[in-house]
Design a protein around this motif. Structure first.
Motif, PDB file in Angstrom:
ATOM      1  N   ARG A   6     -14.482 -90.104  57.980  1.00 51.88           N
ATOM      2  CA  ARG A   6     -14.681 -88.560  58.192  1.00 51.88           C
ATOM      3  C   ARG A   6     -14.014 -87.782  59.331  1.00 51.88           C
TER       4      ARG A   6
ATOM      5  N   GLU B  12     -10.299-101.523  52.991  1.00 49.29           N
ATOM      6  CA  GLU B  12     -11.671-101.372  53.191  1.00 49.29           C
ATOM      7  C   GLU B  12     -11.946-101.154  54.506  1.00 49.29           C
TER       8      GLU B  12
ATOM      9  N   ASP C 271     -16.585 -88.287  49.468  1.00 47.22           N
ATOM     10  CA  ASP C 271     -15.300 -88.602  49.242  1.00 47.22           C
ATOM     11  C   ASP C 271     -14.178 -87.576  48.988  1.00 47.22           C
TER      12      ASP C 271
ATOM     13  N   GLY D 241     -16.025 -93.910  49.514  1.00 42.85           N
ATOM     14  CA  GLY D 241     -17.013 -94.622  50.376  1.00 42.85           C
ATOM     15  C   GLY D 241     -16.197 -94.941  51.442  1.00 42.85           C
ATOM     16  N   ASN D 242     -16.155 -96.399  51.674  1.00 43.76           N
ATOM     17  CA  ASN D 242     -15.506 -96.871  52.972  1.00 43.76           C
ATOM     18  C   ASN D 242     -13.976 -97.409  52.564  1.00 43.76           C
TER      19      ASN D 242
ATOM     20  N   PRO E 290     -14.962-100.439  57.901  1.00 45.92           N
ATOM     21  CA  PRO E 290     -16.166-100.884  58.144  1.00 45.92           C
ATOM     22  C   PRO E 290     -17.281 -99.868  57.834  1.00 45.92           C
ATOM     23  N   SER E 291     -16.931 -98.727  57.989  1.00 43.65           N
ATOM     24  CA  SER E 291     -17.828 -97.364  57.445  1.00 43.65           C
ATOM     25  C   SER E 291     -17.399 -96.278  57.076  1.00 43.65           C
ATOM     26  N   VAL E 292     -17.902 -95.483  56.306  1.00 49.90           N
ATOM     27  CA  VAL E 292     -17.686 -94.225  56.059  1.00 49.90           C
ATOM     28  C   VAL E 292     -17.348 -93.327  57.273  1.00 49.90           C
ATOM     29  N   ASP E 293     -18.068 -93.570  58.283  1.00 49.63           N
ATOM     30  CA  ASP E 293     -18.038 -92.669  59.311  1.00 49.63           C
ATOM     31  C   ASP E 293     -16.520 -92.691  60.027  1.00 49.63           C
ATOM     32  N   VAL E 294     -15.742 -93.843  60.020  1.00 44.23           N
ATOM     33  CA  VAL E 294     -14.501 -93.637  60.657  1.00 44.23           C
ATOM     34  C   VAL E 294     -13.495 -92.896  59.552  1.00 44.23           C
TER      35      VAL E 294
END
Length: 179
Positions: free
Chosen positions: A123, A115, A7, A99-100, A117-121
């Protein structure tokens, strides 16, 4: 060249004048020069004919090859129109990623939560961005947290509670008790 892994919060003061720059703002989750997220200020002001122009902040994802998605498009007031000094044309943009969830703020006021869909997008690397023209940046601040640090989730919960439940709320796990 720094990559975010947990985060984070980013904040910057921007001096961007209508007619001198098309937009300026923060970049985060950057995967390439054309693939990133941005929180952008399209500055308010007065055009050459003397007509007052509305300013906006946008939370946008750029996917490369000229495609993009505007998640949030919010009108913002021109502080100078409300009597603020023209010698202090600075606005503050802030992005908090927990988080996301991405919370965006303009001049200390909560704008919205998006919001993903995932934290990966979210990073990737981060930085500043300005369109054609001239903009100034000062007081650039970045706070990163370890990926397993619950601090940002706790801080976000308290901020949203203070705002009267704006944004998405989460139940906070008590990290003092063993599993």
């Amino acid at each position: 060249d720094q990559i975010t892994s947990g985060d984070f919060s980013m904040e910057v003061q921007i001096s961007a004048e209508h007619g001198q720059v098309s937009f300026a703002g923060l970049v985060f989750g950057r995967k390439s020069a054309a693939d990133f997220h941005a929180f952008l200020l399209y500055p308010p002001g007065v055009d050459a004919a003397g007509t007052r122009k509305q300013g906006y902040v946008d939370l946008t994802t750029f996917y490369g090859s000229g495609t993009f998605q505007i998640w949030r498009h919010t009108a913002v007031a021109d502080a100078r129109a409300a009597g603020a000094s023209a010698s202090e044309p600075w606005n503050t943009l802030r992005v908090d990623v927990t988080g996301n969830l991405v919370d965006v703020w303009f001049d200390g006021e909560y704008i919205a939560t998006q919001e993903f869909p995932s934290v990966d997008v979210l990073r990737g690397s981060f930085g500043l961005l300005a369109g054609n023209g001239q903009a100034s940046f000062r007081n650039v601040r970045y706070l990163a947290r370890h990926p397993r640090d619950p601090g940002s989730t706790i801080e976000r919960s308290l901020k949203m509670e203070a705002l009267g439940g704006a944004g998405k709320s989460y139940r906070i796990r008590d990290y003092r008790r063993p599993l």
